[in-house]
Design a protein around this motif. Structure first.
Motif, PDB file in Angstrom:
ATOM      1  N   GLU A 104       0.832  -1.201   0.000  1.00 23.95           N
ATOM      2  CA  GLU A 104       0.000   0.000   0.000  1.00 23.95           C
ATOM      3  C   GLU A 104       0.867   1.252   0.000  1.00 23.95           C
ATOM      4  O   GLU A 104       0.579   2.229  -0.708  1.00 23.95           O
ATOM      5  CB  GLU A 104      -0.914  -0.024   1.242  1.00 23.95           C
ATOM      6  CG  GLU A 104      -1.915   1.136   1.306  1.00 23.95           C
ATOM      7  CD  GLU A 104      -1.328   2.417   1.875  1.00 23.95           C
ATOM      8  OE1 GLU A 104      -1.780   3.514   1.472  1.00 23.95           O
ATOM      9  OE2 GLU A 104      -0.393   2.332   2.713  1.00 23.95           O
ATOM     10  N   THR A 105       1.951   1.218   0.766  1.00 24.59           N
ATOM     11  CA  THR A 105       2.825   2.384   0.842  1.00 24.59           C
ATOM     12  C   THR A 105       3.535   2.633  -0.476  1.00 24.59           C
ATOM     13  O   THR A 105       3.568   3.770  -0.971  1.00 24.59           O
ATOM     14  CB  THR A 105       3.859   2.192   1.968  1.00 24.59           C
ATOM     15  OG1 THR A 105       3.191   1.959   3.201  1.00 24.59           O
ATOM     16  CG2 THR A 105       4.747   3.426   2.102  1.00 24.59           C
ATOM     17  N   THR A 181       7.383   5.124   5.537  1.00 25.87           N
ATOM     18  CA  THR A 181       7.827   3.736   5.435  1.00 25.87           C
ATOM     19  C   THR A 181       7.290   3.006   6.650  1.00 25.87           C
ATOM     20  O   THR A 181       7.502   3.456   7.780  1.00 25.87           O
ATOM     21  CB  THR A 181       9.375   3.626   5.435  1.00 25.87           C
ATOM     22  OG1 THR A 181       9.918   4.479   4.424  1.00 25.87           O
ATOM     23  CG2 THR A 181       9.813   2.189   5.188  1.00 25.87           C
ATOM     24  N   PRO A 182       6.604   1.884   6.475  1.00 28.85           N
ATOM     25  CA  PRO A 182       6.090   1.165   7.643  1.00 28.85           C
ATOM     26  C   PRO A 182       7.206   0.694   8.574  1.00 28.85           C
ATOM     27  O   PRO A 182       8.310   0.347   8.114  1.00 28.85           O
ATOM     28  CB  PRO A 182       5.344  -0.026   7.026  1.00 28.85           C
ATOM     29  CG  PRO A 182       4.991   0.417   5.643  1.00 28.85           C
ATOM     30  CD  PRO A 182       6.133   1.292   5.209  1.00 28.85           C
ATOM     31  N   GLY A 187      14.115  -3.378   3.778  1.00 29.75           N
ATOM     32  CA  GLY A 187      14.380  -2.554   2.607  1.00 29.75           C
ATOM     33  C   GLY A 187      15.694  -2.887   1.941  1.00 29.75           C
ATOM     34  O   GLY A 187      16.468  -3.719   2.426  1.00 29.75           O
ATOM     35  N   TYR A 188      15.952  -2.173   0.817  1.00 26.16           N
ATOM     36  CA  TYR A 188      17.187  -2.431   0.069  1.00 26.16           C
ATOM     37  C   TYR A 188      17.597  -1.169  -0.672  1.00 26.16           C
ATOM     38  O   TYR A 188      16.781  -0.529  -1.335  1.00 26.16           O
ATOM     39  CB  TYR A 188      16.976  -3.558  -0.943  1.00 26.16           C
ATOM     40  CG  TYR A 188      18.222  -4.368  -1.193  1.00 26.16           C
ATOM     41  CD1 TYR A 188      18.378  -5.626  -0.624  1.00 26.16           C
ATOM     42  CD2 TYR A 188      19.263  -3.868  -1.972  1.00 26.16           C
ATOM     43  CE1 TYR A 188      19.531  -6.362  -0.832  1.00 26.16           C
ATOM     44  CE2 TYR A 188      20.415  -4.602  -2.177  1.00 26.16           C
ATOM     45  CZ  TYR A 188      20.546  -5.847  -1.609  1.00 26.16           C
ATOM     46  OH  TYR A 188      21.691  -6.578  -1.806  1.00 26.16           O
ATOM     47  N   VAL A 198      11.779   2.053  12.922  1.00 27.52           N
ATOM     48  CA  VAL A 198      10.622   2.890  13.249  1.00 27.52           C
ATOM     49  C   VAL A 198       9.961   3.344  11.956  1.00 27.52           C
ATOM     50  O   VAL A 198      10.565   3.280  10.879  1.00 27.52           O
ATOM     51  CB  VAL A 198      11.028   4.128  14.082  1.00 27.52           C
ATOM     52  CG1 VAL A 198      11.604   3.714  15.430  1.00 27.52           C
ATOM     53  CG2 VAL A 198      12.042   4.987  13.315  1.00 27.52           C
ATOM     54  N   ARG A 199       8.730   3.792  12.060  1.00 25.46           N
ATOM     55  CA  ARG A 199       8.042   4.338  10.894  1.00 25.46           C
ATOM     56  C   ARG A 199       8.598   5.720  10.580  1.00 25.46           C
ATOM     57  O   ARG A 199       8.897   6.503  11.487  1.00 25.46           O
ATOM     58  CB  ARG A 199       6.539   4.437  11.165  1.00 25.46           C
ATOM     59  CG  ARG A 199       5.735   4.926   9.963  1.00 25.46           C
ATOM     60  CD  ARG A 199       4.246   4.943  10.254  1.00 25.46           C
ATOM     61  NE  ARG A 199       3.497   5.374   9.089  1.00 25.46           N
ATOM     62  CZ  ARG A 199       2.180   5.486   9.042  1.00 25.46           C
ATOM     63  NH1 ARG A 199       1.450   5.198  10.123  1.00 25.46           N
ATOM     64  NH2 ARG A 199       1.569   5.885   7.929  1.00 25.46           N
TER      65      ARG A 199
END
Length: 291
Positions: A104-105, A181-182, A187-188, A198-199
């Motif tokens: 969704e993000t 970002t949730p 991530g990469y 953290v968000r």
């Protein structure tokens, strides 16, 4: 590999071990920062290791900058002769790839991405030559990763893939960073994977989420009761792909404060790794899942 020493204003010395990330550079950085810490030099107030460099903060009223520079250069000579062996731990981190929350993000920020028609993981799979997303997930989770530094935001680990250089996954960051970002997104960016502790804002490609908290300033999480940050440089991580049901089960244990990550103590030899990368990784996996 000769380090470059420079002063940073009046209270810092920056040491660049290498211009590019490698396990050799990481080991030298770790060896030097450990040796500096063990030396107990009066006046040093902070030691901050990074992927292939580190920074020292000091009080110039306690130790003269030139004297500290000399001590650090002497430590480099000793550290360069140390055996590249590390007593560390290997940790299993569950990952729910292609989860609905990062999806969704990422869909909200497609105009900031290199390929607005694909998801982050579809894009990463394509540019790295994988036939499918599942093949990409198998590559991302198939070999262990080194935690080379922790920072940027509290508790966020940068992880370096332990495979031959020509097999390393590389993916650029977003063209423009996201404003969201949730929390616990895997991530990469470049050659590094990470976990967003953290968000918040971010520019790394988003592949999935883990249910496992890695930062707790309250220290109420059972396995974070001794220290609020879970990862430390030198940790070895094995991603474990999980489905929604397994993710929900782990999350329920986290919420009940009964979740315990799988962790095993291991010894890692850089020389053994360079001689036989896949063989060394296989032994690490055996240690992780033994017993």
């Amino acid at each position: 590999m000769t380090s470059r020493f420079t002063f940073g204003a009046d209270e810092h010395i920056f040491v660049e071990v290498s211009e590019e990330m490698s396990l050799e550079a990481f080991f030298k950085t770790l060896s030097m920062t450990n040796a500096i810490r063990e030396a107990g030099i009066d006046g040093i107030t902070e030691i901050c290791p990074a992927n292939a460099s580190f920074q020292i903060k000091f009080d110039p009223d306690v130790i003269h900058p030139d004297d500290l520079m000399t001590r650090l250069q002497q430590i480099e000579e000793t550290a360069a002769q140390a055996d590249p062996v590390l007593n560390t731990r290997i940790i299993e981190i569950p990952v729910y790839y292609q989860d609905p929350w990062t999806h969704e993000t990422l869909m909200r920020f497609r105009e900031r991405h290199q390929d607005p028609e694909a998801t982050d993981i579809e894009y990463a799979a394509r540019i790295n030559g994988y036939d499918s997303v599942q093949d990409f997930i198998a590559a991302h989770s198939g070999a262990p990763w080194f935690v080379s530094m922790v920072g940027f935001v509290s508790g966020l680990p940068f992880l370096y893939q332990m495979v031959d250089r020509d097999r390393q996954i590389q993916v650029p960051k977003y063209l423009r960073p996201r404003t969201d970002t949730p929390r616990l997104t895997v991530g990469y960016g470049g050659c590094f994977s990470c976990v967003y502790s953290v968000r918040g804002a971010g520019g790394y490609q988003m592949f999935g989420v883990t249910p496992m908290p890695i930062y707790d300033p309250t220290q109420r999480t059972s396995y974070l009761s001794d220290f609020m940050v879970f990862f430390k440089p030198g940790d070895i991580v094995k991603w474990k792909p999980v489905d929604r049901a397994e993710y929900d089960r782990c999350l329920s244990e986290v919420e009940a404060n009964t979740y315990q990550p799988r962790i095993r103590d291991v010894q890692f030899s850089l020389d053994d790794f360079n001689r036989d990368i896949d063989g060394t990784n296989a032994k690490l996996m055996e240690a992780l899942y033994a017993g």
